[in-house]
Motif scaffolding. Sequence first.
Motif, PDB file in Angstrom:
ATOM      1  N   THR A 120       0.836  -1.200   0.000  1.00 45.87           N
ATOM      2  CA  THR A 120       0.000   0.000   0.000  1.00 45.87           C
ATOM      3  C   THR A 120       0.871   1.250   0.000  1.00 45.87           C
ATOM      4  O   THR A 120       0.572   2.226  -0.700  1.00 45.87           O
ATOM      5  CB  THR A 120      -0.936  -0.003   1.221  1.00 45.87           C
ATOM      6  OG1 THR A 120      -1.823  -1.121   1.121  1.00 45.87           O
ATOM      7  CG2 THR A 120      -1.745   1.281   1.299  1.00 45.87           C
ATOM      8  N   ASP A 128      -7.805  10.233   1.733  1.00 49.98           N
ATOM      9  CA  ASP A 128      -8.223   8.939   1.190  1.00 49.98           C
ATOM     10  C   ASP A 128      -7.221   7.849   1.545  1.00 49.98           C
ATOM     11  O   ASP A 128      -7.600   6.714   1.868  1.00 49.98           O
ATOM     12  CB  ASP A 128      -8.384   9.020  -0.332  1.00 49.98           C
ATOM     13  CG  ASP A 128      -9.590   9.847  -0.746  1.00 49.98           C
ATOM     14  OD1 ASP A 128     -10.470  10.091   0.109  1.00 49.98           O
ATOM     15  OD2 ASP A 128      -9.646  10.248  -1.932  1.00 49.98           O
ATOM     16  N   ARG A 170      -7.852   4.511   3.761  1.00 45.77           N
ATOM     17  CA  ARG A 170      -7.531   3.184   3.235  1.00 45.77           C
ATOM     18  C   ARG A 170      -6.636   2.408   4.181  1.00 45.77           C
ATOM     19  O   ARG A 170      -6.880   1.225   4.467  1.00 45.77           O
ATOM     20  CB  ARG A 170      -6.849   3.325   1.868  1.00 45.77           C
ATOM     21  CG  ARG A 170      -6.325   2.006   1.339  1.00 45.77           C
ATOM     22  CD  ARG A 170      -5.582   2.166   0.025  1.00 45.77           C
ATOM     23  NE  ARG A 170      -4.928   0.926  -0.355  1.00 45.77           N
ATOM     24  CZ  ARG A 170      -4.249   0.764  -1.484  1.00 45.77           C
ATOM     25  NH1 ARG A 170      -4.145   1.764  -2.353  1.00 45.77           N
ATOM     26  NH2 ARG A 170      -3.668  -0.398  -1.747  1.00 45.77           N
ATOM     27  N   ARG A 195      -8.650   1.222   7.130  1.00 47.41           N
ATOM     28  CA  ARG A 195      -9.497   0.068   6.795  1.00 47.41           C
ATOM     29  C   ARG A 195      -8.673  -1.203   6.696  1.00 47.41           C
ATOM     30  O   ARG A 195      -9.053  -2.251   7.238  1.00 47.41           O
ATOM     31  CB  ARG A 195     -10.232   0.336   5.474  1.00 47.41           C
ATOM     32  CG  ARG A 195     -10.992  -0.880   4.942  1.00 47.41           C
ATOM     33  CD  ARG A 195     -11.734  -0.559   3.652  1.00 47.41           C
ATOM     34  NE  ARG A 195     -10.897   0.028   2.628  1.00 47.41           N
ATOM     35  CZ  ARG A 195     -10.068  -0.660   1.840  1.00 47.41           C
ATOM     36  NH1 ARG A 195      -9.943  -1.977   1.987  1.00 47.41           N
ATOM     37  NH2 ARG A 195      -9.360  -0.039   0.907  1.00 47.41           N
ATOM     38  N   GLU A 196      -7.538  -1.118   6.012  1.00 51.93           N
ATOM     39  CA  GLU A 196      -6.690  -2.301   5.856  1.00 51.93           C
ATOM     40  C   GLU A 196      -6.131  -2.772   7.196  1.00 51.93           C
ATOM     41  O   GLU A 196      -5.950  -3.980   7.411  1.00 51.93           O
ATOM     42  CB  GLU A 196      -5.554  -1.997   4.883  1.00 51.93           C
ATOM     43  CG  GLU A 196      -6.027  -1.809   3.447  1.00 51.93           C
ATOM     44  CD  GLU A 196      -4.895  -1.459   2.481  1.00 51.93           C
ATOM     45  OE1 GLU A 196      -5.136  -1.515   1.270  1.00 51.93           O
ATOM     46  OE2 GLU A 196      -3.785  -1.127   2.947  1.00 51.93           O
ATOM     47  N   GLY A 229     -12.237   5.171   8.030  1.00 55.98           N
ATOM     48  CA  GLY A 229     -11.580   3.961   7.547  1.00 55.98           C
ATOM     49  C   GLY A 229     -11.715   2.813   8.518  1.00 55.98           C
ATOM     50  O   GLY A 229     -11.960   1.664   8.121  1.00 55.98           O
TER      51      GLY A 229
END
Length: 323
Positions: free
Chosen positions: A17, A64, A68, A71-72, A111
């Motif tokens: 990522t 953003d 992300r 969330r990951e 997230g």
Amino acid sequence: MLVNLHTHLEGCVRPATAAELAREAGLPEPPGGWDAALRMRERADLTVFLAHVAAAYPVLAGLDGLARVAREAVEDAAADGCAFVEFRVGPSTHAGLGRPIREVLRAVCEGVADGSAATGVPAGVIACLLRHEPAPANDEVARAACALAGQGVVGLDVAGDELLYPALEPYKDAFAMARAAGLGLTAHAAEASAAPAVRQAVESLGVTRIGHGSRAADDLALLAWCADEGVCFEVCPTSNVLTGAANDLAGHPVHRFLAAGCRVVLGDDDPVTTGVRLGEEVSRLLSEGGLSPGSLDRIAATSVEVAFCPDDVRAGLRRRLAS
């Protein structure tokens, strides 16, 4: 049952990522690639450890991207078998033009909420004041955390390089504000500085939990006081070895904390930096550290009771623990 009560979002960034976000932002790849930049492979000290964590900062400059990564991080915790997790983040590090501190913190909360919805694993966000930041920035973090209490933010912490910035007095007002907003209070203390930092954090900031606290292990009078007061130590075994706060797992301060009757919970601190997630931390404490299954049961029960979570989440964790 795994409950992770000490992990930093900045130390949870997947190298893949980081590479993708860097390409999107036009950032150069660090020498040796992102895995080498983010991962600490040899024991050093806290300052070196934090430098590896900071390698992720450039790719966390967009809202953003922050959402992300958050969330990951929940997805990765769920894959590790966690039933609940608290993520710490230093919002002032990622703020900038068009990214106010409150919006940075909101993006992280969103997230985390998305990750929880996708995995079924409840999670919360602890906002970190940073020792090296100026007072106005830390005050703004505290105000943002209070504004988002009940909207994902569950606690306030103070973190950063304790060797270079040992004082706790500058954070008293921010912690008083957070306490009034109903947030849980914890502080990194005695990870690198001397044992008295633990009592200072409890008495001056009103915290109920101590991040690491490794240097307190040699002060038996302090440990007795912590046991009497119900102070809880957030232990991150592999991180403590890498920073020199512990020689090895067999001699880790967790053994002395438990022997003194102190409350103990576990975290993986910065799992990408250390290369070890909480499930492996537990396995290593059993195999290399000599910790008994009974002690781990005690830690799990403590984790449920001291987690900064809503009553319904705690009730669910209690049911899982009893099943």
